[in-house]
Motif scaffolding. Structure first.
Motif, short mmCIF file in Angstrom:
data_model
loop_
_atom_site.label_atom_id
_atom_site.label_comp_id
_atom_site.label_asym_id
_atom_site.label_seq_id
_atom_site.Cartn_x
_atom_site.Cartn_y
_atom_site.Cartn_z
N GLY A 14 48.03 42.22 35.00
CA GLY A 14 47.65 40.94 35.58
C GLY A 14 46.23 40.99 36.12
N ARG A 15 45.58 39.84 36.09
CA ARG A 15 44.24 39.68 36.67
C ARG A 15 44.26 38.44 37.54
NH1 ARG A 15 40.00 42.32 33.27
NH2 ARG A 15 41.10 43.27 31.55
N PHE A 16 43.48 38.47 38.60
CA PHE A 16 43.44 37.34 39.51
C PHE A 16 42.18 37.42 40.38
CE2 PHE A 16 45.98 40.73 41.34
CZ PHE A 16 45.42 40.92 42.59
N THR A 17 41.89 36.32 41.03
CA THR A 17 40.85 36.32 42.06
C THR A 17 41.56 36.11 43.39
OG1 THR A 17 40.46 33.95 41.75
CG2 THR A 17 39.03 35.46 40.53
N THR A 18 40.85 36.46 44.47
CA THR A 18 41.43 36.37 45.80
C THR A 18 40.29 36.33 46.81
OG1 THR A 18 43.16 37.34 47.19
CG2 THR A 18 41.63 38.87 46.15
N PRO A 19 40.55 35.95 48.04
CA PRO A 19 39.47 35.93 49.02
C PRO A 19 38.80 37.30 49.16
CG PRO A 19 41.39 34.78 49.88
CD PRO A 19 41.82 35.44 48.60
N ALA A 20 37.52 37.29 49.38
CA ALA A 20 36.75 38.54 49.52
C ALA A 20 37.37 39.42 50.60
CB ALA A 20 35.30 38.21 49.87
N GLY A 21 37.46 40.69 50.29
CA GLY A 21 38.00 41.66 51.22
C GLY A 21 39.48 41.89 51.10
N ARG A 22 40.18 41.09 50.31
CA ARG A 22 41.64 41.24 50.16
C ARG A 22 42.02 41.79 48.79
NH1 ARG A 22 45.30 36.83 52.71
NH2 ARG A 22 46.69 38.61 52.57
N GLU A 23 41.04 42.14 47.97
CA GLU A 23 41.31 42.58 46.60
C GLU A 23 42.26 43.78 46.55
OE1 GLU A 23 37.24 40.65 46.70
OE2 GLU A 23 38.22 42.20 47.89
N ALA A 24 41.95 44.83 47.29
CA ALA A 24 42.77 46.06 47.25
C ALA A 24 44.17 45.79 47.78
CB ALA A 24 42.09 47.17 48.04
N GLU A 25 44.28 45.08 48.88
CA GLU A 25 45.58 44.76 49.48
C GLU A 25 46.47 44.00 48.51
OE1 GLU A 25 47.28 41.40 52.56
OE2 GLU A 25 45.12 41.73 52.44
N LEU A 26 45.92 42.97 47.87
CA LEU A 26 46.73 42.15 46.98
C LEU A 26 46.98 42.81 45.64
CD1 LEU A 26 45.36 38.68 48.05
CD2 LEU A 26 47.57 39.70 48.61
N ALA A 27 46.05 43.63 45.18
CA ALA A 27 46.29 44.41 43.96
C ALA A 27 47.44 45.39 44.18
CB ALA A 27 45.03 45.15 43.53
N GLU A 28 47.48 45.99 45.36
CA GLU A 28 48.58 46.91 45.68
C GLU A 28 49.90 46.15 45.76
OE1 GLU A 28 50.03 49.80 49.28
OE2 GLU A 28 47.89 49.77 48.80
N LEU A 29 49.90 44.98 46.37
CA LEU A 29 51.10 44.17 46.48
C LEU A 29 51.64 43.81 45.10
CD1 LEU A 29 52.57 41.96 48.79
CD2 LEU A 29 51.62 40.56 46.98
N VAL A 30 50.78 43.32 44.22
CA VAL A 30 51.20 42.95 42.87
C VAL A 30 51.67 44.20 42.11
CG1 VAL A 30 50.42 42.08 40.62
CG2 VAL A 30 49.79 40.87 42.72
N GLY A 31 50.89 45.26 42.17
CA GLY A 31 51.22 46.47 41.41
C GLY A 31 52.50 47.14 41.85
#
Length: 147
Positions: A111-128
């Motif tokens: 999956g690929r997505f955009t998210t608010p700046a600074g939350r990329e790692a947190e949300l990538a971990e959540l999805v993964g």
């Protein structure tokens, strides 16, 4: 733009795994975070463009749309339409391939997505982890995939 990938080998023939995963409305029967799944407007779950509405175990709701489905390639793609977490432009792809050594299956979920700046790692971990890895672990336990 975060890119989240999980892949694995499942000890089941690819046709059996595909029978489980191709059901765009089947998550409630195997994914631990999904309490209920329905396809809106009564459409079949393999109709391109159909929308599934999930009620999560925590009561949150989200909607996803089926973008592509290929029985020949054993693949499908979908996108998020509505979600309580800030995942924007989210598009995911699932693809299965036969592993002839042992009649097993290779499962690729990306999956690929955009998210608010600074939350990329947190949300990538959540999805993964919460979505992909936990889903894969749950599918491994399904009795219909046992040899």
């Amino acid at each position: 733009m975060p890119r989240v990938v999980r892949s694995t080998i499942i000890d089941a023939p690819v046709e059996r795994l595909w029978a489980v995963l191709r059901d765009f409305n089947g998550h409630e029967s195997w994914h631990p975070i999904v309490a209920k799944s329905t396809i809106e407007r009564g459409y079949p779950s393999d109709k391109i463009g159909c929308v599934r509405r999930f009620t999560m175990q925590d009561g949150a709701e989200l909607r996803e749309q089926l973008l592509a489905l290929s029985d020949l390639e054993m693949a499908f793609s979908y996108c998020l339409l509505e979600t309580p977490i800030p995942l924007f432009n989210y598009v995911a792809h699932v693809r299965l391939l036969p592993v002839t050594d042992g009649n097993r299956s290779f499962w690729h979920w990306e999956g690929r997505f955009t998210t608010p700046a600074g939350r990329e790692a947190e949300l990538a971990e959540l999805v993964g982890n919460e979505v992909y890895s936990n889903g894969i672990a749950a599918v491994r336990q399904l009795p219909e995939l046992a040899s």
